[in-house]
Write a protein that holds these residues in place. Sequence first.
Motif, PDB file in Angstrom:
ATOM      1  N   ILE A  19       0.803  -1.318   0.007  1.00 43.11           N
ATOM      2  CA  ILE A  19       0.026   0.155  -0.026  1.00 43.11           C
ATOM      3  C   ILE A  19       0.871   1.320   0.123  1.00 43.11           C
ATOM      4  CG2 ILE A  19      -1.835   1.351   1.331  1.00 43.11           C
ATOM      5  CD1 ILE A  19      -2.842  -1.288   2.428  1.00 43.11           C
ATOM      6  N   CYS A  20       1.953   1.423   0.960  1.00 43.08           N
ATOM      7  CA  CYS A  20       2.758   2.439   0.759  1.00 43.08           C
ATOM      8  C   CYS A  20       3.700   2.590  -0.245  1.00 43.08           C
ATOM      9  CB  CYS A  20       3.529   2.429   2.235  1.00 43.08           C
ATOM     10  SG  CYS A  20       2.900   2.488   3.710  1.00 43.08           S
ATOM     11  N   ARG A  21       4.077   1.450  -0.868  1.00 42.82           N
ATOM     12  CA  ARG A  21       4.884   1.411  -2.112  1.00 42.82           C
ATOM     13  C   ARG A  21       4.069   2.179  -3.190  1.00 42.82           C
ATOM     14  NH1 ARG A  21       6.262  -1.374  -6.375  1.00 42.82           N
ATOM     15  NH2 ARG A  21       4.421  -2.827  -6.469  1.00 42.82           N
ATOM     16  N   ASN A  22       2.784   1.798  -3.442  1.00 39.05           N
ATOM     17  CA  ASN A  22       2.170   2.367  -4.262  1.00 39.05           C
ATOM     18  C   ASN A  22       1.928   3.857  -4.072  1.00 39.05           C
ATOM     19  OD1 ASN A  22       1.386   0.211  -5.839  1.00 39.05           O
ATOM     20  ND2 ASN A  22      -0.399  -0.314  -4.796  1.00 39.05           N
ATOM     21  N   ALA A  23       1.464   4.235  -3.079  1.00 41.99           N
ATOM     22  CA  ALA A  23       1.501   5.699  -2.663  1.00 41.99           C
ATOM     23  C   ALA A  23       2.737   6.377  -2.784  1.00 41.99           C
ATOM     24  CB  ALA A  23       0.850   5.922  -1.138  1.00 41.99           C
ATOM     25  N   LEU A  24       3.672   5.903  -2.472  1.00 37.52           N
ATOM     26  CA  LEU A  24       5.098   6.506  -2.590  1.00 37.52           C
ATOM     27  C   LEU A  24       5.373   6.846  -4.111  1.00 37.52           C
ATOM     28  CD1 LEU A  24       7.167   4.549   0.144  1.00 37.52           C
ATOM     29  CD2 LEU A  24       6.867   6.976  -0.178  1.00 37.52           C
ATOM     30  N   GLN A  25       5.068   5.639  -4.938  1.00 38.15           N
ATOM     31  CA  GLN A  25       5.399   5.824  -6.542  1.00 38.15           C
ATOM     32  C   GLN A  25       4.425   6.847  -7.103  1.00 38.15           C
ATOM     33  OE1 GLN A  25       4.716   1.901  -8.061  1.00 38.15           O
ATOM     34  NE2 GLN A  25       5.685   2.241  -9.891  1.00 38.15           N
ATOM     35  N   VAL A  26       3.108   6.811  -6.956  1.00 36.32           N
ATOM     36  CA  VAL A  26       2.418   7.955  -7.210  1.00 36.32           C
ATOM     37  C   VAL A  26       2.882   9.300  -6.715  1.00 36.32           C
ATOM     38  CG1 VAL A  26      -0.120   9.147  -7.145  1.00 36.32           C
ATOM     39  CG2 VAL A  26       0.260   6.651  -7.546  1.00 36.32           C
ATOM     40  N   SER A  27       3.147   9.584  -5.610  1.00 36.73           N
ATOM     41  CA  SER A  27       3.659  10.861  -5.065  1.00 36.73           C
ATOM     42  C   SER A  27       4.842  11.157  -5.852  1.00 36.73           C
ATOM     43  CB  SER A  27       3.865  10.874  -3.676  1.00 36.73           C
ATOM     44  OG  SER A  27       2.529  10.761  -3.198  1.00 36.73           O
ATOM     45  N   LEU A  28       5.960  10.356  -5.818  1.00 38.64           N
ATOM     46  CA  LEU A  28       7.075  10.766  -6.321  1.00 38.64           C
ATOM     47  C   LEU A  28       7.163  11.069  -7.915  1.00 38.64           C
ATOM     48  CD1 LEU A  28       9.908  10.702  -4.448  1.00 38.64           C
ATOM     49  CD2 LEU A  28      10.504   8.975  -6.399  1.00 38.64           C
ATOM     50  N   ASN A  29       6.205  10.165  -8.426  1.00 39.88           N
ATOM     51  CA  ASN A  29       6.068  10.400 -10.050  1.00 39.88           C
ATOM     52  C   ASN A  29       5.535  11.811 -10.295  1.00 39.88           C
ATOM     53  OD1 ASN A  29       7.237   8.384 -10.951  1.00 39.88           O
ATOM     54  ND2 ASN A  29       5.155   7.072 -11.089  1.00 39.88           N
ATOM     55  N   SER A  30       4.377  12.034  -9.336  1.00 47.84           N
ATOM     56  CA  SER A  30       3.999  13.644  -9.768  1.00 47.84           C
ATOM     57  C   SER A  30       4.818  14.592  -9.461  1.00 47.84           C
ATOM     58  CB  SER A  30       2.588  13.528  -8.738  1.00 47.84           C
ATOM     59  OG  SER A  30       2.954  13.544  -7.607  1.00 47.84           O
ATOM     60  N   TYR A  31       5.720  14.357  -8.371  1.00 53.87           N
ATOM     61  CA  TYR A  31       6.784  15.407  -7.984  1.00 53.87           C
ATOM     62  C   TYR A  31       7.754  15.478  -9.198  1.00 53.87           C
ATOM     63  CZ  TYR A  31      10.373  17.858  -5.443  1.00 53.87           C
ATOM     64  OH  TYR A  31      11.196  18.999  -5.263  1.00 53.87           O
ATOM     65  N   ARG A  32       8.181  14.249  -9.778  1.00 61.27           N
ATOM     66  CA  ARG A  32       9.094  14.465 -10.939  1.00 61.27           C
ATOM     67  C   ARG A  32       8.343  14.894 -12.011  1.00 61.27           C
ATOM     68  NH1 ARG A  32       9.587   9.793 -13.810  1.00 61.27           N
ATOM     69  NH2 ARG A  32       7.534   9.883 -13.988  1.00 61.27           N
ATOM     70  N   ASP A  33       7.249  14.850 -12.192  1.00 64.09           N
ATOM     71  CA  ASP A  33       6.404  15.425 -13.330  1.00 64.09           C
ATOM     72  C   ASP A  33       6.450  16.910 -13.232  1.00 64.09           C
ATOM     73  OD1 ASP A  33       6.022  13.033 -14.248  1.00 64.09           O
ATOM     74  OD2 ASP A  33       3.946  13.011 -13.460  1.00 64.09           O
ATOM     75  N   VAL A  34       6.444  17.707 -12.136  1.00 69.17           N
ATOM     76  CA  VAL A  34       6.331  18.978 -12.270  1.00 69.17           C
ATOM     77  C   VAL A  34       7.929  19.371 -12.561  1.00 69.17           C
ATOM     78  CG1 VAL A  34       6.150  20.848 -10.619  1.00 69.17           C
ATOM     79  CG2 VAL A  34       4.750  19.161 -10.239  1.00 69.17           C
ATOM     80  N   TRP A  35       8.971  18.636 -11.882  1.00 65.03           N
ATOM     81  CA  TRP A  35      10.264  18.952 -12.290  1.00 65.03           C
ATOM     82  C   TRP A  35      10.366  18.990 -13.904  1.00 65.03           C
ATOM     83  CZ3 TRP A  35      14.578  21.160 -10.378  1.00 65.03           C
ATOM     84  CH2 TRP A  35      14.512  21.599  -9.100  1.00 65.03           C
ATOM     85  N   GLU A  36       9.842  17.974 -14.420  1.00 68.83           N
ATOM     86  CA  GLU A  36       9.951  17.713 -15.875  1.00 68.83           C
ATOM     87  C   GLU A  36       9.354  19.197 -16.635  1.00 68.83           C
ATOM     88  OE1 GLU A  36       8.046  14.555 -17.383  1.00 68.83           O
ATOM     89  OE2 GLU A  36       8.514  14.880 -19.700  1.00 68.83           O
ATOM     90  N   ILE A  37       8.199  19.544 -16.299  1.00 64.02           N
ATOM     91  CA  ILE A  37       7.423  20.512 -16.736  1.00 64.02           C
ATOM     92  C   ILE A  37       8.371  21.864 -16.479  1.00 64.02           C
ATOM     93  CG2 ILE A  37       5.931  22.250 -16.452  1.00 64.02           C
ATOM     94  CD1 ILE A  37       4.044  19.927 -15.741  1.00 64.02           C
ATOM     95  N   GLY A  38       9.223  21.902 -15.163  1.00 65.23           N
ATOM     96  CA  GLY A  38       9.903  23.278 -15.431  1.00 65.23           C
ATOM     97  C   GLY A  38      11.115  23.145 -16.203  1.00 65.23           C
ATOM     98  N   LEU A  39      11.660  21.986 -16.164  1.00 65.40           N
ATOM     99  CA  LEU A  39      12.996  21.757 -16.940  1.00 65.40           C
ATOM    100  C   LEU A  39      12.597  22.009 -18.294  1.00 65.40           C
ATOM    101  CD1 LEU A  39      14.688  18.895 -15.118  1.00 65.40           C
ATOM    102  CD2 LEU A  39      15.509  21.166 -15.063  1.00 65.40           C
ATOM    103  N   SER A  40      11.758  21.368 -18.804  1.00 67.75           N
ATOM    104  CA  SER A  40      11.285  21.727 -20.437  1.00 67.75           C
ATOM    105  C   SER A  40      11.055  22.989 -20.531  1.00 67.75           C
ATOM    106  CB  SER A  40       9.604  20.688 -20.516  1.00 67.75           C
ATOM    107  OG  SER A  40       9.312  21.088 -21.645  1.00 67.75           O
ATOM    108  N   ARG A  41      10.459  23.976 -19.733  1.00 72.64           N
ATOM    109  CA  ARG A  41      10.143  25.302 -19.958  1.00 72.64           C
ATOM    110  C   ARG A  41      11.566  25.972 -20.231  1.00 72.64           C
ATOM    111  NH1 ARG A  41       5.834  27.826 -16.353  1.00 72.64           N
ATOM    112  NH2 ARG A  41       4.717  26.108 -17.008  1.00 72.64           N
ATOM    113  N   ALA A  42      12.356  25.781 -19.041  1.00 70.42           N
ATOM    114  CA  ALA A  42      13.835  26.151 -19.306  1.00 70.42           C
ATOM    115  C   ALA A  42      14.560  25.884 -20.359  1.00 70.42           C
ATOM    116  CB  ALA A  42      14.701  25.714 -17.995  1.00 70.42           C
ATOM    117  N   GLN A  43      14.145  24.697 -21.031  1.00 70.14           N
ATOM    118  CA  GLN A  43      14.738  24.247 -22.266  1.00 70.14           C
ATOM    119  C   GLN A  43      14.269  25.120 -23.432  1.00 70.14           C
ATOM    120  OE1 GLN A  43      13.697  20.062 -22.616  1.00 70.14           O
ATOM    121  NE2 GLN A  43      15.860  19.306 -22.328  1.00 70.14           N
ATOM    122  N   SER A  44      13.075  25.418 -23.392  1.00 73.24           N
ATOM    123  CA  SER A  44      12.613  26.391 -24.567  1.00 73.24           C
ATOM    124  C   SER A  44      13.002  27.818 -24.323  1.00 73.24           C
ATOM    125  CB  SER A  44      10.854  26.124 -24.702  1.00 73.24           C
ATOM    126  OG  SER A  44      10.458  25.907 -23.437  1.00 73.24           O
TER     127      SER A  44
END
Lengths: 198, 198
Positions: free
Chosen positions: A122-147
């Motif tokens: 149960i915790c493993r799933n919650a951790l996976q979801v949370s960490l992925n969404s955090y990573r996604d925000v960083w991806e957006i930020g980095l992507s914008r910095a790229q452009s």
Amino acid sequence: MEKIKQKDINRENLLNEGVALLMQQGYHGTGLKEILDAVKIPKGSFYNYFGSKENFAAEIINHYIEPYLVQLNGYLDESEGNALAALNRYLQEGIAELERTEFKGGCLLGNLMGEVGDTSEICRNALQVSLNSYRDVWEIGLSRAQSEGTIRSDKTAREMADLWVNAWQGALLRMKIEQSTAPLKQCQQALLGDFFKA
Amino acid sequence: MEKIKQKDINRENLLNEGVALLMQQGYHGTGLKEILDAVKIPKGSFYNYFGSKENFAAEIINHYIEPYLVQLNGYLDESEGNALAALNRYLQEGIAELERTEFKGGCLLGNLMGEVGDTSEICRNALQVSLNSYRDVWEIGLSRAQSEGTIRSDKTAREMADLWVNAWQGALLRMKIEQSTAPLKQCQQALLGDFFKA
DNA sequence: TAAAATAATACGACTGGTTGTCTCATTTTG
DNA sequence: CAAAATGAGACAACCAGTCGTATTATTTTA
């Protein structure tokens, strides 16, 4: 249904206290009684709200990451035209906060990944979801910095976001045992200030 | 005094079992009884040997890291002339082993840094020493690769070793929750195969 | 060398306390 | 009034650590 239910207040208090205690003492290191006493809620209510300690921990994980997502998104929205600066400002704020609390806790996600990542599904799933969404925000930020031309474009934003999240987790762990934010600053400088630069 | 003492055999067995169990279940998640039963050593003897669970954990930390230092040093010594290849081979071996054990445990140092890094001073010290010596071996390897021209020299080997250790810790945590060695391979490729390249 | 004295280690039942979970009578709510 | 929420406590399992005794080693004495 305008009324604010006491139940929801209690739940919120439990989650807040849970985040604080699990951060510093871990899952197995924190007893329910400790949390319950702190917010003055009896055990019966707790089991009515959450069902089990494990479920409670999973909810804590969600509850923990949300403010960080909001904050980082906020910084990104504000600073139109310079996403890299927003990322750096976000980090600076986070580092300042960790210095204020004397390096206690670090990152709840990192701590729990290590402690219960392979014993609680149960915790493993919650951790996976949370960490992925955090990573996604960083991806957006980095992507914008790229452009915007401040971050190199020969690597995907996703790749760099993954590497960033990994390195930052490691830096947070080392902060704890070195009792210093030096590893964090070094990590920020090495990646955002150098390897990722355009 | 040639005789092999039973005491030392018992200590060794306890440490080995302790490494295995703490890796998977963490410090607070593992009771002494569980370890004691597994190696059939009574409580009293344990307290003769180690004094406390906390001291035991500190010794476990030392005991855990040593083989990794030996192995990495071994690979570096063998492959004269290509330190980078030695580092990659070492990683490949480690990844294969983690696949064999189905991603269980990850890195004891990382797990314990998160769990007891800011509650047990004794463990904190042991973790600091162990992690630094591991980082030092990487620094040596990267430094050699620099003089061989396979790794860039505009950053110090120490800096890259620190970044590497951090990112690898993070990748190990993510391996646990994604149940896949993909994060490890990605980390290896991104740093050794790209950012660190000459 | 044999016996006695002393030290070191082995052992596991036991302690006081805590754990997560569950029960159930009572109260609150719709 | 029926359903849901509450609150206090019961519960067995488990925790790290202790302690008095039994066993084994080592040293001292004769």
